[in-house]
Design a protein around this motif. Sequence first.
Motif, short mmCIF file in Angstrom:
data_model
loop_
_atom_site.label_atom_id
_atom_site.label_comp_id
_atom_site.label_asym_id
_atom_site.label_seq_id
_atom_site.Cartn_x
_atom_site.Cartn_y
_atom_site.Cartn_z
N TRP A 30 8.96 2.27 -3.00
CA TRP A 30 9.13 1.34 -4.13
C TRP A 30 7.91 1.26 -5.02
CZ3 TRP A 30 13.32 -1.41 -5.84
CH2 TRP A 30 14.48 -1.36 -5.03
N LYS A 31 6.86 2.01 -4.71
CA LYS A 31 5.64 1.96 -5.52
C LYS A 31 5.42 3.22 -6.34
CE LYS A 31 4.31 -2.11 -4.11
NZ LYS A 31 4.28 -3.25 -5.03
N VAL A 32 5.96 4.35 -5.89
CA VAL A 32 5.70 5.61 -6.58
C VAL A 32 6.38 5.60 -7.93
CG1 VAL A 32 7.68 6.85 -5.59
CG2 VAL A 32 5.65 8.12 -6.30
N ARG A 33 5.68 6.13 -8.92
CA ARG A 33 6.23 6.21 -10.26
C ARG A 33 5.66 7.45 -10.94
NH1 ARG A 33 3.47 1.33 -10.37
NH2 ARG A 33 5.30 0.19 -11.10
N VAL A 85 0.82 -1.20 0.00
CA VAL A 85 0.00 0.00 0.00
C VAL A 85 0.86 1.25 0.00
CG1 VAL A 85 -1.76 1.31 1.24
CG2 VAL A 85 -1.91 -1.19 1.13
N THR A 86 1.78 1.34 0.96
CA THR A 86 2.59 2.55 1.09
C THR A 86 3.81 2.56 0.19
OG1 THR A 86 4.00 1.67 2.86
CG2 THR A 86 1.91 2.69 3.51
N GLY A 87 4.27 1.38 -0.23
CA GLY A 87 5.49 1.31 -1.02
C GLY A 87 6.76 1.39 -0.20
N GLY A 104 2.03 8.64 -3.53
CA GLY A 104 2.84 9.48 -2.67
C GLY A 104 2.68 9.14 -1.20
N ARG A 105 3.62 9.61 -0.41
CA ARG A 105 3.59 9.34 1.03
C ARG A 105 2.38 9.99 1.69
NH1 ARG A 105 2.55 8.52 5.33
NH2 ARG A 105 3.79 8.41 7.23
N HIS A 106 1.99 11.17 1.26
CA HIS A 106 0.88 11.89 1.89
C HIS A 106 -0.25 12.14 0.90
CE1 HIS A 106 2.97 12.51 5.65
NE2 HIS A 106 4.03 12.96 5.00
N ASP A 153 -12.77 3.77 -1.74
CA ASP A 153 -11.34 3.99 -1.58
C ASP A 153 -10.97 5.42 -1.97
OD1 ASP A 153 -10.18 3.98 -4.57
OD2 ASP A 153 -11.74 2.45 -4.41
N LYS A 154 -9.76 5.83 -1.60
CA LYS A 154 -9.33 7.21 -1.80
C LYS A 154 -9.31 7.60 -3.28
CE LYS A 154 -6.46 7.49 2.38
NZ LYS A 154 -6.90 8.78 2.92
N VAL A 155 -8.86 6.68 -4.14
CA VAL A 155 -8.78 7.00 -5.56
C VAL A 155 -10.17 7.25 -6.13
CG1 VAL A 155 -8.15 6.10 -7.83
CG2 VAL A 155 -6.61 5.76 -5.89
N SER A 156 -11.14 6.43 -5.73
CA SER A 156 -12.50 6.62 -6.21
C SER A 156 -13.08 7.95 -5.73
CB SER A 156 -13.39 5.46 -5.75
OG SER A 156 -12.95 4.23 -6.30
N ARG A 157 -12.81 8.28 -4.47
CA ARG A 157 -13.34 9.53 -3.92
C ARG A 157 -12.71 10.74 -4.61
NH1 ARG A 157 -12.31 7.28 1.18
NH2 ARG A 157 -11.01 9.06 1.80
N ALA A 158 -11.46 10.59 -5.07
CA ALA A 158 -10.78 11.70 -5.75
C ALA A 158 -11.17 11.81 -7.22
CB ALA A 158 -9.27 11.54 -5.62
#
Length: 475
Positions: free
Chosen positions: A277-280, A194-196, A448-450, A410-415
């Motif tokens: 390790w997940k951010v791109r 989740v966080t990477g 991202g982290r935040h 989830d956060k992506v859907s809400r955004a």
Amino acid sequence: MKRADPREADLFGEAPPPPTLADAEITPQPGPQAAFLGVEADIAIYGGAAGGGKSWALLAQPLRHVANGSFGGVIFRRTTVQVRNEGGLWDESMKLYPQLGGKPKSHVLEWRFPSGASLSFAHLENDATVLNYQGAQMAFLGFDELTHFSEQQFWYMLSRNRSTSGVKPYVRATTNPDADSWVAKLIGWWIDPVTGLACAERAGVVRWFARIGGRLVWADSADELKALHPAARPKSLTFVPANLSDNGILEEADPDYRANLEALPPVERERLLLGNWKVRAAARALFRREWFPLVDAVPGGGRVVRSWDLAATEKKAIGHDPDWTACVRVRRVPDASDGRAGTFYIETAMRLRGTPAAVENAILNTAAQDGVGVAIRLPQDPGQAGKAQADTYVRKLAGHEVHAVIPSGDKVSRAGPASAQAEAGNIRLVRAAWNDELLDELEAFPAGRHDDWVDALADAINELTLGSAYTLANL
């Protein structure tokens, strides 16, 4: 290398040489660096962020064996230029290896020690370069910046990792994160999906693998793997994460280095400062900086909402990176032609870290400054405690329009609605000092982290377009 007990055999079955003054000076820093030098796995990978002392740790790894005249090893960078760069591996080895009597041969990038042991620096500029090592045997293989090498190069060179010197062959590597690399898959078990970020509880934990039918099969022990695949020849691997906070020597010598990392663009900052390790770069697809025009003034009229995303954690030390309490104030100005649709203006944004009392004071004071004409949207945690907190805020904000909403999805859907409005050019920013920080977070989302400002903006847009799906007034 400094040892706790010079009478003990080392991790690879070789009796250590008598300690010397030089030995006592070549000592890893406590924490990840020491853990990396002490790990027993066949393959160990170190790093995951910039400034964690990776190069020093890699150079120090083979020094325990330089009293063995039959020992030989190679440390690779992808190109010779990278080896010879100022401040690179060769330069750093010049500070370290002479302390144990090493003599450099600069023209061939090789060190010879009094015993006859040798360490070389070499490159693997392309996949075919590995064929130069056909028939070679090296007890120690080091890879600096492993993600720069191809998977084919790594596994071929592993076949050259053999020895008759009495030292058990082993591989050590350093790396920075690359979400799209084969290394990210190799160490996936050690990374939070989740966080990477590296899982603290798995740091340095050794796992076993074998290649079965062309793919890697993993187990928690060699016996477990052999029970599943009796013909397998298991090898062990671990990942030891580290970042700048683990390198006190560098932080003291160059206190501005952290500021340099913090000044990087958001994706690179996530990788190199936090070890994500997940951010791109593809994460920018949801929000792009160029989607948010800047304006110097906002038209009057329309509805205004101040949306909050809550946290209640103080920053306690350098390197501690808790969530923020963040808010945005957004005005929706209807289109003059039909009174619908319209444009969203982010009038102001702020964030803070503090105790629950400090967060509450900030919300109450901000509401007083905004006035009763600005609606307030707060997230409500599910359950009785969340309901009680929301009820407290509503009571203390008497006279204001307050909506406490339980987030759904989830956060992506809400955004999603906010992203769609931004891509259409319907969200504008009032020019201010906070613009860059807000845009940095938006661009890095969702990896991202935040995401505190992201959540606040998403809720504001949803409030102004859909209204509150769940409010205290309806309880």
